[in-house]
Design an enzyme around this catalytic site. Structure first.
Site, PDB file in Angstrom:
ATOM      1  N   HIS A 181       0.805  -1.213   0.000  1.00  0.00           N
ATOM      2  CA  HIS A 181       0.000   0.000   0.000  1.00  0.00           C
ATOM      3  C   HIS A 181       0.842   1.268   0.000  1.00  0.00           C
ATOM      4  O   HIS A 181       0.320   2.365   0.270  1.00  0.00           O
ATOM      5  CB  HIS A 181      -0.931  -0.004   1.224  1.00  0.00           C
ATOM      6  CG  HIS A 181      -2.256   0.618   0.957  1.00  0.00           C
ATOM      7  ND1 HIS A 181      -2.718   1.712   1.650  1.00  0.00           N
ATOM      8  CD2 HIS A 181      -3.232   0.309   0.050  1.00  0.00           C
ATOM      9  CE1 HIS A 181      -3.919   2.041   1.203  1.00  0.00           C
ATOM     10  NE2 HIS A 181      -4.257   1.216   0.238  1.00  0.00           N
ATOM     11  N   LYS A 183       2.870   4.551  -1.384  1.00  0.00           N
ATOM     12  CA  LYS A 183       2.610   5.532  -2.452  1.00  0.00           C
ATOM     13  C   LYS A 183       3.748   6.543  -2.409  1.00  0.00           C
ATOM     14  O   LYS A 183       3.598   7.624  -1.823  1.00  0.00           O
ATOM     15  CB  LYS A 183       1.261   6.212  -2.240  1.00  0.00           C
ATOM     16  CG  LYS A 183       0.082   5.235  -2.144  1.00  0.00           C
ATOM     17  CD  LYS A 183      -1.108   5.910  -1.499  1.00  0.00           C
ATOM     18  CE  LYS A 183      -2.211   4.916  -1.247  1.00  0.00           C
ATOM     19  NZ  LYS A 183      -2.030   4.192   0.021  1.00  0.00           N
ATOM     20  N   ASP A 188      15.897  10.615  -8.812  1.00  0.00           N
ATOM     21  CA  ASP A 188      17.363  10.632  -8.761  1.00  0.00           C
ATOM     22  C   ASP A 188      17.904  10.173  -7.407  1.00  0.00           C
ATOM     23  O   ASP A 188      19.043  10.491  -7.048  1.00  0.00           O
ATOM     24  CB  ASP A 188      17.901  12.032  -9.076  1.00  0.00           C
ATOM     25  CG  ASP A 188      17.585  12.458 -10.504  1.00  0.00           C
ATOM     26  OD1 ASP A 188      17.538  11.578 -11.379  1.00  0.00           O
ATOM     27  OD2 ASP A 188      17.376  13.662 -10.733  1.00  0.00           O
TER      28      ASP A 188
END
Length: 275
Positions: A181, A183, A188
């Site tokens: 879950h 996100k 870079d």
């Protein structure tokens, strides 16, 4: 005016004046052992004080002085507006949506497109076409892109994972028993984009979501480590994974049910013949 008489005899100087006279004339004083000891002690105390000062300044910088690092918060849902200017600044778009607005989605896209060498994405669901377009644009520039996705939501209808994989972008599906879950994205390896936002049309345009963007190393480093841990732990082929074999108990129940149904069919046939 003070006048020195040449034929006046020179008087002996006091000890304190002798020291000053000797220093002015470039002479050397006899070394006092106690003075050397106190000099060493003073140098030692100065070194300790300098070390403590550096430690205190470092603590204050870590606690209060991270003003030089990028810190930005973006809230969703985004405003309905065209984001073509983010991809093609010189192109005049003719769509009916408002143009030139720095919406929440436009700000997020700019952070994603700021990548110069690598982009690591770890999201639960990915179906937003504008974000997918940004990732494909970076891939066309030769950047190294890695995507981690939940094994169930990475293969649903509307997911952008299929087109991204077909373009040659490496994707790995989390194979755990529970949902992946997370996100977040790493630009870079030094810029963190994280929050509650799934990379979906619903989350971007309708849900109340938040995204935080920062380059503070104390926050970025743990996410870099977590992404690498999940990347190493998961199988790169997710959607093509074969379905698990049925349990033996389920097979036995199915066989017994088929036998019962067969017996019922034979009984009905016997009763029909008797009738």
């Amino acid at each position: 005016m003070f006048i020195w008489k040449v034929n006046e005899p020179l008087l002996p100087l006091p000890d304190c004046k002798k020291r000053k006279h000797t220093l002015r004339t470039g002479g050397s004083l006899p070394l006092d052992p106690m003075s050397a000891v106190w000099t060493l002690k003073a140098l030692g105390l100065g070194a300790v004080g300098l070390t403590l000062s550096v430690e205190v300044l470092g603590w204050f910088f870590r606690r209060f002085g991270s003003k030089g690092f990028l810190k930005e918060v973006i809230f969703f849902p985004t405003e309905f507006a065209c984001v073509e200017h983010v991809f093609e600044p010189t192109l005049q778009c003719l769509c009916p949506l408002p143009h030139g607005l720095e919406t929440s989605l436009a700000r997020l896209l700019r952070h994603v497109l700021s990548a110069k060498s690598t982009l690591d994405i770890c999201v639960f669901a990915f179906s937003n076409m504008d974000l997918s377009r940004a990732v494909l644009a970076l891939h066309s520039r030769g950047l190294v892109i890695r995507i981690l996705i939940d094994k169930d939501y990475g293969c649903i209808t509307g997911s952008q994972i299929g087109p991204l994989r077909r373009a040659g972008i490496r994707v790995r599906y989390d194979s755990g028993a529970v949902h992946m879950h997370h996100k977040f994205a790493l630009v870079d390896g030094r810029r963190l984009v994280t929050g509650s936002l799934n990379w979906t049309l619903q989350a971007v345009q309708k849900n109340k979501e938040n995204v935080m963007v920062t380059e503070e190393p104390r926050l970025v480093t743990p996410f870099v480590q977590e992404f690498q841990r999940l990347w190493d732990a998961n199988d790169p082929e997710g959607c093509g994974r074969a379905a698990p074999p049925p349990q033996q108990g389920t097979e036995r129940q199915g066989t017994e049910r088929q036998g019962t149904e067969r017996q019922g069919t034979e009984r009905q046939g016997t009763e029909r013949q008797g009738t």
